[in-house]
Design an enzyme around this catalytic site. Sequence first.
Site, PDB file in Angstrom:
ATOM      1  N   ARG A 112      53.544  48.418  13.734  1.00  0.00           N
ATOM      2  CA  ARG A 112      54.148  47.390  14.578  1.00  0.00           C
ATOM      3  C   ARG A 112      53.260  46.147  14.536  1.00  0.00           C
ATOM      4  O   ARG A 112      52.027  46.255  14.476  1.00  0.00           O
ATOM      5  CB  ARG A 112      54.270  47.870  16.030  1.00  0.00           C
ATOM      6  CG  ARG A 112      55.321  48.947  16.252  1.00  0.00           C
ATOM      7  CD  ARG A 112      56.750  48.409  16.129  1.00  0.00           C
ATOM      8  NE  ARG A 112      57.747  49.417  16.408  1.00  0.00           N
ATOM      9  CZ  ARG A 112      58.351  50.159  15.476  1.00  0.00           C
ATOM     10  NH1 ARG A 112      58.081  50.001  14.199  1.00  0.00           N
ATOM     11  NH2 ARG A 112      59.276  51.048  15.825  1.00  0.00           N
ATOM     12  N   HIS A 164      60.032  44.044   7.452  1.00  0.00           N
ATOM     13  CA  HIS A 164      60.200  45.320   8.175  1.00  0.00           C
ATOM     14  C   HIS A 164      61.119  46.279   7.398  1.00  0.00           C
ATOM     15  O   HIS A 164      62.141  46.717   7.909  1.00  0.00           O
ATOM     16  CB  HIS A 164      60.757  45.062   9.584  1.00  0.00           C
ATOM     17  CG  HIS A 164      60.485  46.186  10.549  1.00  0.00           C
ATOM     18  ND1 HIS A 164      60.124  45.991  11.849  1.00  0.00           N
ATOM     19  CD2 HIS A 164      60.534  47.542  10.393  1.00  0.00           C
ATOM     20  CE1 HIS A 164      59.963  47.161  12.459  1.00  0.00           C
ATOM     21  NE2 HIS A 164      60.202  48.119  11.579  1.00  0.00           N
TER      22      HIS A 164
HETATM   23  P1  NAP Z   1      53.881  60.170  14.922  1.00  0.00           P
HETATM   24  O1  NAP Z   1      54.319  61.354  14.138  1.00  0.00           O
HETATM   25  O2  NAP Z   1      54.139  60.156  16.384  1.00  0.00           O
HETATM   26  O3  NAP Z   1      52.313  60.005  14.659  1.00  0.00           O
HETATM   27  C1  NAP Z   1      51.540  59.113  15.386  1.00  0.00           C
HETATM   28  C2  NAP Z   1      50.064  59.316  14.988  1.00  0.00           C
HETATM   29  O4  NAP Z   1      49.294  58.301  15.657  1.00  0.00           O
HETATM   30  C3  NAP Z   1      49.514  60.672  15.420  1.00  0.00           C
HETATM   31  O5  NAP Z   1      48.617  61.171  14.454  1.00  0.00           O
HETATM   32  C4  NAP Z   1      48.758  60.331  16.705  1.00  0.00           C
HETATM   33  O6  NAP Z   1      47.656  61.190  17.001  1.00  0.00           O
HETATM   34  C5  NAP Z   1      48.241  58.942  16.368  1.00  0.00           C
HETATM   35  N1  NAP Z   1      47.912  58.221  17.593  1.00  0.00           N
HETATM   36  C6  NAP Z   1      48.719  57.862  18.614  1.00  0.00           C
HETATM   37  N2  NAP Z   1      48.023  57.235  19.581  1.00  0.00           N
HETATM   38  C7  NAP Z   1      46.742  57.218  19.167  1.00  0.00           C
HETATM   39  C8  NAP Z   1      45.537  56.734  19.728  1.00  0.00           C
HETATM   40  N3  NAP Z   1      45.496  56.142  20.939  1.00  0.00           N
HETATM   41  N4  NAP Z   1      44.402  56.884  19.037  1.00  0.00           N
HETATM   42  C9  NAP Z   1      44.395  57.496  17.826  1.00  0.00           C
HETATM   43  N5  NAP Z   1      45.517  57.977  17.222  1.00  0.00           N
HETATM   44  C10 NAP Z   1      46.662  57.831  17.895  1.00  0.00           C
HETATM   45  O7  NAP Z   1      54.523  58.852  14.339  1.00  0.00           O
HETATM   46  P2  NAP Z   1      55.090  58.583  12.867  1.00  0.00           P
HETATM   47  O8  NAP Z   1      56.426  59.200  12.689  1.00  0.00           O
HETATM   48  O9  NAP Z   1      54.033  58.923  11.891  1.00  0.00           O
HETATM   49  O10 NAP Z   1      55.317  57.001  12.937  1.00  0.00           O
HETATM   50  C11 NAP Z   1      54.264  56.123  13.237  1.00  0.00           C
HETATM   51  C12 NAP Z   1      54.787  54.740  13.553  1.00  0.00           C
HETATM   52  O11 NAP Z   1      55.245  54.106  12.370  1.00  0.00           O
HETATM   53  C13 NAP Z   1      56.009  54.694  14.469  1.00  0.00           C
HETATM   54  O12 NAP Z   1      55.645  54.838  15.821  1.00  0.00           O
HETATM   55  C14 NAP Z   1      56.588  53.327  14.172  1.00  0.00           C
HETATM   56  O13 NAP Z   1      56.072  52.364  15.048  1.00  0.00           O
HETATM   57  C15 NAP Z   1      56.109  53.037  12.753  1.00  0.00           C
HETATM   58  N6  NAP Z   1      57.222  52.955  11.800  1.00  0.00           N
HETATM   59  C16 NAP Z   1      57.414  51.777  11.138  1.00  0.00           C
HETATM   60  C17 NAP Z   1      58.443  51.681  10.219  1.00  0.00           C
HETATM   61  C18 NAP Z   1      58.668  50.424   9.434  1.00  0.00           C
HETATM   62  O14 NAP Z   1      59.666  50.321   8.729  1.00  0.00           O
HETATM   63  N7  NAP Z   1      57.766  49.474   9.469  1.00  0.00           N
HETATM   64  C19 NAP Z   1      59.286  52.771   9.984  1.00  0.00           C
HETATM   65  C20 NAP Z   1      59.041  53.956  10.671  1.00  0.00           C
HETATM   66  C21 NAP Z   1      58.001  54.038  11.580  1.00  0.00           C
HETATM   67  P3  NAP Z   1      47.882  62.755  17.293  1.00  0.00           P
HETATM   68  O15 NAP Z   1      48.244  63.349  15.950  1.00  0.00           O
HETATM   69  O16 NAP Z   1      46.577  63.205  17.777  1.00  0.00           O
HETATM   70  O17 NAP Z   1      49.004  62.851  18.276  1.00  0.00           O
HETATM   71  C1  GLV Z   2      61.093  51.622  12.451  1.00  0.00           C
HETATM   72  O1  GLV Z   2      60.379  50.688  12.595  1.00  0.00           O
HETATM   73  C2  GLV Z   2      60.953  52.896  13.092  1.00  0.00           C
HETATM   74  O2  GLV Z   2      60.133  53.018  14.016  1.00  0.00           O
HETATM   75  O3  GLV Z   2      61.693  53.820  12.713  1.00  0.00           O
END
Ligand code: NAP
Ligand code: GLV
Length: 311
Positions: free
Chosen positions: A226, A274
């Site tokens: 983000r 994005h």
């Molecule tokens: P996820 O499975 O919820 O993983 C989040 C990771 O971040 C976990 O390893 C978590 O730690 C860690 N985390 C959260 N808060 C933290 C903190 N305070 N300190 C250290 N580590 C922390 O999420 P995901 O599916 O991988 O997606 C991640 C993000 O990518 C989404 O939330 C979204 O904003 C972004 N995204 C962007 C796009 C785009 O097109 N640009 C598309 C999809 C997603 P733990 O493992 O210990 O819980």
């Molecule tokens: C996109 O940004 C997502 O969080 O899926």
Amino acid sequence: MTRILLHRADGKTDAWVKDFARCMPDAEVEIWRAGEPVAPYDYAVVWSPPEAMLADLAKVKAIFLTGAGADGLLKFGDALPPNVPIIRLGDAGMGVQMAEYVAHAVLRYFRRFDEYEAQARAGQWLPLPQHPKEDFSIGVLGMGVLGTRVLEALAPFGFPLRGWSRTEKTLPGVQCYHGADGLDTFLRGSRVLVCMLPLTPDTSNLVDRSNMSKLPAGAYLINVARGAHVAEPDLLTLIKSGHIAAATLDVFRNEPLPSQHPFWQEPRITITPHISALTLRRESVQQIVEKIGRLNKGEAVDGVVDRTQGY
Ligand code: NAP
Ligand code: GLV
């Protein structure tokens, strides 16, 4: 019959309705429209719904998000219905897209293609020394569904890999750090910093001047999470000083990135709109329908957002 209330900010609802009909023929899908009375529904499927929809979201058994990040809904805070589970997408075709995007950006910097692109525009033929691979460590902030997928995709290239999460993790071939105590050491050894964190009060502005200054000189930043994770003026300052060699940014505080934004004028910043991991409609509907099936049978599903952690 299962009744689903659907909201799409882009108004493109027909294809979603068709996919739900194909995957769940006994479901009734209605489009939410402001000001129209809402019949009782079992589930809602939304991305970044308008505030006016919150009262209707209170009437469903679960809210499904058509994305991975929950920040677009959690931003409503106490106005959200307190006891309705919020369920995010888990990969649903986004993992491979993230792997493609991040691997491309890392390899582009490692093989100095960004510099060769500039050379080519200037009509210059100048082979540059290769970066030593052992100095090109890649640090992924966030080792969740997508961060783990990216680390796994990078493994065959032989870069030193490190990851940072909130809770302790182990991943083969990856040096793992966690929590506030592990952040400094993680940053000091990450030549390429990849941000894959959810946006929460704890992670907002995490990539600021202080933390970016801890990266080795000539570091690279890739942000696919983000825009609010990165302090944008700090990044510009550190790029101009040379401490950050270049950045690839897919997300911004204001999207679309305003035409006056200084990032557009900085050749060392690569901008994409994005698109690093788009929601794939068919895969998403399939995943949501599978989860509805389990919820209807009283079974647990994964991807339930922990509201106290903010992701
Ligand atoms: P996820 O499975 O919820 O993983 C989040 C990771 O971040 C976990 O390893 C978590 O730690 C860690 N985390 C959260 N808060 C933290 C903190 N305070 N300190 C250290 N580590 C922390 O999420 P995901 O599916 O991988 O997606 C991640 C993000 O990518 C989404 O939330 C979204 O904003 C972004 N995204 C962007 C796009 C785009 O097109 N640009 C598309 C999809 C997603 P733990 O493992 O210990 O819980
Ligand atoms: C996109 O940004 C997502 O969080 O899926």
